[in-house]
Write an enzyme that holds these catalytic residues in place. Structure first.
Site, PDB file in Angstrom:
ATOM      1  N   CYS A  87       3.202   2.451  -0.758  1.00  0.00           N
ATOM      2  CA  CYS A  87       2.238   2.537   0.346  1.00  0.00           C
ATOM      3  C   CYS A  87       2.948   2.128   1.642  1.00  0.00           C
ATOM      4  O   CYS A  87       2.492   2.470   2.735  1.00  0.00           O
ATOM      5  CB  CYS A  87       1.018   1.691   0.082  1.00  0.00           C
ATOM      6  SG  CYS A  87       1.415   0.000  -0.266  1.00  0.00           S
ATOM      7  N   GLU A 107      -6.429  -2.253  -0.634  1.00  0.00           N
ATOM      8  CA  GLU A 107      -5.045  -2.063  -0.202  1.00  0.00           C
ATOM      9  C   GLU A 107      -4.760  -0.574  -0.409  1.00  0.00           C
ATOM     10  O   GLU A 107      -4.523  -0.125  -1.522  1.00  0.00           O
ATOM     11  CB  GLU A 107      -4.144  -2.960  -1.056  1.00  0.00           C
ATOM     12  CG  GLU A 107      -2.851  -3.335  -0.398  1.00  0.00           C
ATOM     13  CD  GLU A 107      -1.736  -2.450  -0.865  1.00  0.00           C
ATOM     14  OE1 GLU A 107      -1.453  -1.452  -0.148  1.00  0.00           O
ATOM     15  OE2 GLU A 107      -1.159  -2.732  -1.913  1.00  0.00           O
ATOM     16  N   SER A 142      -5.424   5.253  -3.118  1.00  0.00           N
ATOM     17  CA  SER A 142      -5.537   6.137  -1.960  1.00  0.00           C
ATOM     18  C   SER A 142      -6.722   5.734  -1.081  1.00  0.00           C
ATOM     19  O   SER A 142      -7.655   5.059  -1.541  1.00  0.00           O
ATOM     20  CB  SER A 142      -5.752   7.581  -2.432  1.00  0.00           C
ATOM     21  OG  SER A 142      -7.006   7.669  -3.063  1.00  0.00           O
TER      22      SER A 142
HETATM   23  C1  UN1 Z   1       2.502  -0.777  -2.584  1.00  0.00           C
HETATM   24  O1  UN1 Z   1       3.237   0.188  -2.405  1.00  0.00           O
HETATM   25  O2  UN1 Z   1       1.319  -0.625  -3.004  1.00  0.00           O
HETATM   26  O3  UN1 Z   1       6.219  -4.173   0.620  1.00  0.00           O
HETATM   27  C2  UN1 Z   1       2.937  -2.190  -2.428  1.00  0.00           C
HETATM   28  C3  UN1 Z   1       6.536  -3.464  -0.345  1.00  0.00           C
HETATM   29  C4  UN1 Z   1       6.240  -3.963  -1.730  1.00  0.00           C
HETATM   30  C5  UN1 Z   1       4.820  -3.714  -2.103  1.00  0.00           C
HETATM   31  C6  UN1 Z   1       4.318  -2.340  -1.902  1.00  0.00           C
HETATM   32  N1  UN1 Z   1       6.506  -5.381  -1.780  1.00  0.00           N
HETATM   33  O4  UN1 Z   1       7.079  -2.378  -0.213  1.00  0.00           O
END
Ligand code: UN1
Length: 508
Positions: A295, A261, A240
């Protein structure tokens, strides 16, 4: 690996601390790992103690002293073998990801495929850690730069991608010559233990130093050990924005390096020039895939007013076809949320939507009855929102999609950029001018900007990460490897004089 999975069934209390070649534990506390699929207790894990953490770091440092001297292509060979092992165990590990985390089996398998892909990428990269050469201003001088490993890399990963995001970091860090200490989410320690077991087999077979791959388990306290510890050269953390701010402050406080990230609040712009047959499945996958817990999940839909009603109707129809249930059933689209806390956050967001003037197109609810016993299954919801609503500014890690209307592309881009996060974004349009405007410097402010593709499901070959509160880091492909190395500029004088730069005269 096979033995590990078998052992889990017979010996459900496992150690959560490991250096490459050994697992150990010395604590009486236990983390219970329940599956969100059926609520079953899968295993109990001994979290790492502070004393054990110190031993892990010492082992990692010792391993680094040796690992950094092994030529990068030889390190790549280890990663090649790791990739082979993940191919071998794709089904077993994908199934474990699905059962422990709750994502659909297809997505669990997809996650393991991301590991395999990043291994292949890292193998090639191990022969391409290029530096530049420069022209010296002095005669008989040569200037170039080279890249060296950093040391011990700490990887903090999140529950939603319990294995793939670790692998983006670890495989690249390893070919760069670093050693890794991984702290997985305390919600998904078993998939991490399974991966560590796979790595261990490769390390042992190749007689490689113990400590190239280390694992610690625990909650935020274990994460904070990595952040405060000057022996950890780089902390790469996924989670988060709130967590990321703490990591950034702490690691920056000791002038360490960090790579973040963090959360996203990703929008899709649906233009009047969109091919809706392509757009609708992309929107639905983006919004409900992984039960809205990526994310990169699509959270906001910004629709041109001329097609707003049409898009609305198509979405309602598509949502009506969603199968929610046990993610291990291949026909199911949407599995459970990770736990009951996540369900509570989903319910609270639904409440706020209504309170703030949103109109539910498909109302959310917590599902009950046979198959939904874990209490973690929810109905994906769609809400029509007035543009500047407070709740829309936040990332709720659940399948809730906000619909908004726009008249001009400038207005749509402003709406898309008008949130604190900047991870992923996309536009659906067949109009070249619109697409290029969206991708221009005056367009999307996100780290990822797509055309006629949804916001989620990025390939490993590109650099992955976002701007603003999404953290600013880049992982996985492209030249993201540079974050795992230190740059050294070398100037060599092969002449018989000592000319100084800038023409300075210094004669004795
Ligand atoms: C994440 O949700 O932390 O692009 C990564 C995407 C995946 C990675 C998500 N390859 O949805």
């Amino acid at each position: 690996m096979q033995q590990f999975l078998q052992k889990l069934k017979t010996q459900p209390v496992v150690s959560g601390t490991s250096t490459g070649q050994a697992f150990w534990h010395s604590t009486e506390e236990l983390i219970d790992t329940h599956s969100p699929v059926d609520g079953e207790l899968m295993a109990r894990v001994h979290p790492t103690t502070r004393d054990d953490y110190d031993k892990v770091v010492q082992t990692a440092e010792k391993a680094f002293a040796e690992w950094r001297t092994i030529p990068a292509p030889r390190r790549g060979e280890m990663v090649r073998q790791i990739g082979e092992q993940f191919r071998r165990y794709k089904k077993e590990l994908g199934t474990l990801v699905s059962y422990e985390m709750g994502k659909s089996l297809q997505e669990g398998l997809g996650e393991v495929q991301e590991i395999i892909d990043i291994c292949d990428f890292a193998v090639g990269l191990s022969r391409q850690l290029y530096g530049l050469t420069m022209q010296s201003e002095r005669p008989d001088h040569r200037m170039y730069e080279q890249w060296h490993p950093l040391g011990v890399v700490g990887i903090i990963s999140a529950f939603n991608f319990p294995v793939a995001v670790w692998s983006w970091n670890a495989m690249i860090a390893w070919v760069c010559g670093n050693v890794c200490i991984w702290k997985p989410s305390e919600k998904t320690p078993l998939t991490a233990l399974a991966c560590q077991q796979i790595i261990l087999d490769v390390l042992v077979q190749n007689d490689l130093p113990e400590g190239v791959s280390c694992l610690i388990t625990g909650g935020s306290e274990a994460g904070s050990w990595l952040c405060t510890d000057p022996r950890i050269a780089l902390v790469s953390a996924t989670g988060s924005t709130r967590m990321g701010k703490v990591v950034a402050r702490t690691v920056a406080g000791r002038l360490g390096r960090y790579l973040l990230e963090l959360g996203g609040n990703n929008a899709i712009i649906v233009s009047s020039h969109a091919d809706l047959n392509v757009a609708i499945p992309a929107i639905v996958f983006g919004a409900v895939g992984t039960a809205g817990q990526r994310c990169t999940s699509t959270r906001r839909l910004i629709i041109h007013e001329s097609i707003y009603e049409d898009v609305k109707q198509r979405l309602v129809r598509a949502y009506g076809q969603l199968r929610i249930g046990n993610p291990l059933d291949e026909k199911v689209h949407v599995g459970p949320l990770i736990d009951r806390d996540a369900v509570a956050a989903y319910q609270s967001a639904l409440f706020k939507i209504k309170e703030q003037g949103g109109r539910m197109l498909i109302d959310g609810e917590v599902l009950e009855g046979p198959g939904f016993g874990s209490g973690c299954y929810v109905r994906p919801a769609i809400a029509e929102m007035p543009a500047q609503t407070e709740i829309v500014q936040h990332e709720t890690f659940a399948p809730i999609l906000y619909l908004m209307k726009y008249a001009t592309l400038e207005e749509a881009i402003d709406l898309q950029n008008g949130v604190p996060q900047g991870l992923s974004s996309s536009i659906f349009t067949l109009n070249l001018r619109e697409a290029e405007q969206f991708l221009s410097a005056a367009g999307s402010d996100c780290g990822i900007a797509n055309v006629n593709i949804g916001t989620s499901g990025a390939e490993i070959g590109g650099a992955f990460g976002g701007e603003k509160e999404s953290g600013g880091g880049r992982e996985s492909g492209s030249d993201a490897w540079r974050a795992y190395m230190r740059r050294q500029t070398n100037t060599i004088n092969y002449g018989t004089a000592l000319p100084l730069a800038q023409g300075i005269k210094f004669e004795l």
